[in-house]
Enzyme design. Structure first.
Site, PDB file in Angstrom:
ATOM      1  N   LEU A  17     -18.029  12.556  63.758  1.00  0.00           N
ATOM      2  CA  LEU A  17     -18.454  12.634  65.160  1.00  0.00           C
ATOM      3  C   LEU A  17     -19.809  13.331  65.251  1.00  0.00           C
ATOM      4  O   LEU A  17     -20.731  12.848  65.913  1.00  0.00           O
ATOM      5  CB  LEU A  17     -17.404  13.385  65.971  1.00  0.00           C
ATOM      6  CG  LEU A  17     -17.602  13.526  67.487  1.00  0.00           C
ATOM      7  CD1 LEU A  17     -16.256  13.779  68.158  1.00  0.00           C
ATOM      8  CD2 LEU A  17     -18.567  14.643  67.854  1.00  0.00           C
ATOM      9  N   LYS A  37     -22.813   8.384  53.189  1.00  0.00           N
ATOM     10  CA  LYS A  37     -21.475   8.916  52.945  1.00  0.00           C
ATOM     11  C   LYS A  37     -21.232   8.667  51.458  1.00  0.00           C
ATOM     12  O   LYS A  37     -20.708   7.624  51.065  1.00  0.00           O
ATOM     13  CB  LYS A  37     -20.454   8.176  53.814  1.00  0.00           C
ATOM     14  CG  LYS A  37     -19.013   8.643  53.641  1.00  0.00           C
ATOM     15  CD  LYS A  37     -18.654   9.719  54.607  1.00  0.00           C
ATOM     16  CE  LYS A  37     -17.156  10.071  54.521  1.00  0.00           C
ATOM     17  NZ  LYS A  37     -16.778  11.160  55.432  1.00  0.00           N
ATOM     18  N   GLU A 115     -23.111  12.873  54.952  1.00  0.00           N
ATOM     19  CA  GLU A 115     -21.824  13.440  55.352  1.00  0.00           C
ATOM     20  C   GLU A 115     -20.891  13.520  54.157  1.00  0.00           C
ATOM     21  O   GLU A 115     -20.634  12.519  53.482  1.00  0.00           O
ATOM     22  CB  GLU A 115     -21.171  12.593  56.448  1.00  0.00           C
ATOM     23  CG  GLU A 115     -19.848  13.176  56.922  1.00  0.00           C
ATOM     24  CD  GLU A 115     -18.980  12.189  57.682  1.00  0.00           C
ATOM     25  OE1 GLU A 115     -17.768  12.462  57.810  1.00  0.00           O
ATOM     26  OE2 GLU A 115     -19.502  11.160  58.142  1.00  0.00           O
ATOM     27  N   GLY A 116     -20.374  14.707  53.909  1.00  0.00           N
ATOM     28  CA  GLY A 116     -19.412  14.878  52.831  1.00  0.00           C
ATOM     29  C   GLY A 116     -18.049  14.314  53.195  1.00  0.00           C
ATOM     30  O   GLY A 116     -17.816  13.860  54.323  1.00  0.00           O
ATOM     31  N   GLY A 118     -13.995  15.317  53.380  1.00  0.00           N
ATOM     32  CA  GLY A 118     -13.124  16.481  53.382  1.00  0.00           C
ATOM     33  C   GLY A 118     -13.909  17.763  53.570  1.00  0.00           C
ATOM     34  O   GLY A 118     -14.952  17.793  54.215  1.00  0.00           O
TER      35      GLY A 118
END
Length: 228
Positions: A17, A37, A115-116, A118
């Site tokens: 988000l 990602k 974005e990682g 977890g």
């Protein structure tokens, strides 16, 4: 500045988000913003094949044309911790594929939002974690804190862990999630005091990630991270 690495205090705290909203806000400033990602576990079926839904959301928000394989170099079928998903798929997550994809994205853009998967120390193999990918890319880190019971401990541990790896801590974003926790404001104030900095942005309770207008918190955060 070549980009930022977005991590979270846990899974399900709103990293996607935040990453999508920030991408849209940064694009609105006139920047060419690529997204990535590096590792994604879990797929959705589309007319064009199987992809990860988080990666597709990121790609839709970006204004840099890129191959899906560069946005998401490691796509794993099983929705599980990356090391378990990789084992189920019979693959070993390697850094070379990620580094090559990042280099191509960086060449085509002003910055890359990564974005990682977890939390900061989510395992990607028997010996490595998402932190190792962040270290390889060498990007400053933005921490998404899901405001729920336990978040103070998780946030402080994560900040200390990423600093121990020698990475710059750009700041943190408080996400109030779908249900606001008791004493949310007091918890945010506690973290601001411990971090020595107010949050870059506060995501209101019940925020819809598909909201069309760029939210104020995202626009303010985008401004803060590119012009600190």
């Amino acid at each position: 500045m070549s980009g930022f690495f977005i991590t979270g205090t846990d899974t399900g705290v709103g990293k996607t988000l935040v990453a999508v909203a920030l991408t849209r806000a940064l694009v609105a400033t006139g920047l060419r913003v690529a997204v990535m990602k590096p590792v994604a576990a879990g797929t959705v079926r589309t007319p064009d094949g199987e992809f990860n839904d988080d990666a597709l959301e990121l790609l839709a928000a970006s204004n840099v044309k890129a191959a899906y394989e560069d946005v998401n170099p490691w796509l794993l079928k099983t929705a599980a911790s990356p090391h378990l998903a990789a084992r189920a798929d019979g693959v070993a997550i390697g850094h070379a594929r990620i580094a090559g994809a990042f280099a191509r994205l960086r060449t085509a853009s002003d910055l890359v939002l990564v974005e990682g998967a977890g939390g900061w120390l989510a395992p990607i193999s028997a010996t490595e974690t998402m932190a190792d990918i962040a270290v390889q890319l060498g990007l400053p880190v933005v921490l998404v804190v899901g405001m729920r019971l336990g978040c103070l401990n998780h946030a402080l541990l994560t900040r200390d862990a990423l600093r121990a790896r020698g990475l710059a801590f750009t700041g943190w974003i408080a996400n109030k999630l779908q249900t606001e926790m008791p004493l949310a404001r007091a918890n945010i104030e506690t973290l601001a005091s411990r971090f020595g900095a107010a949050p870059l942005g506060v995501v209101p309770t019940g925020t819809d990630p598909r909201s069309i207008p760029i939210p104020t918190w995202a626009a303010e955060t985008a401004k803060n991270i590119v012009s600190p």
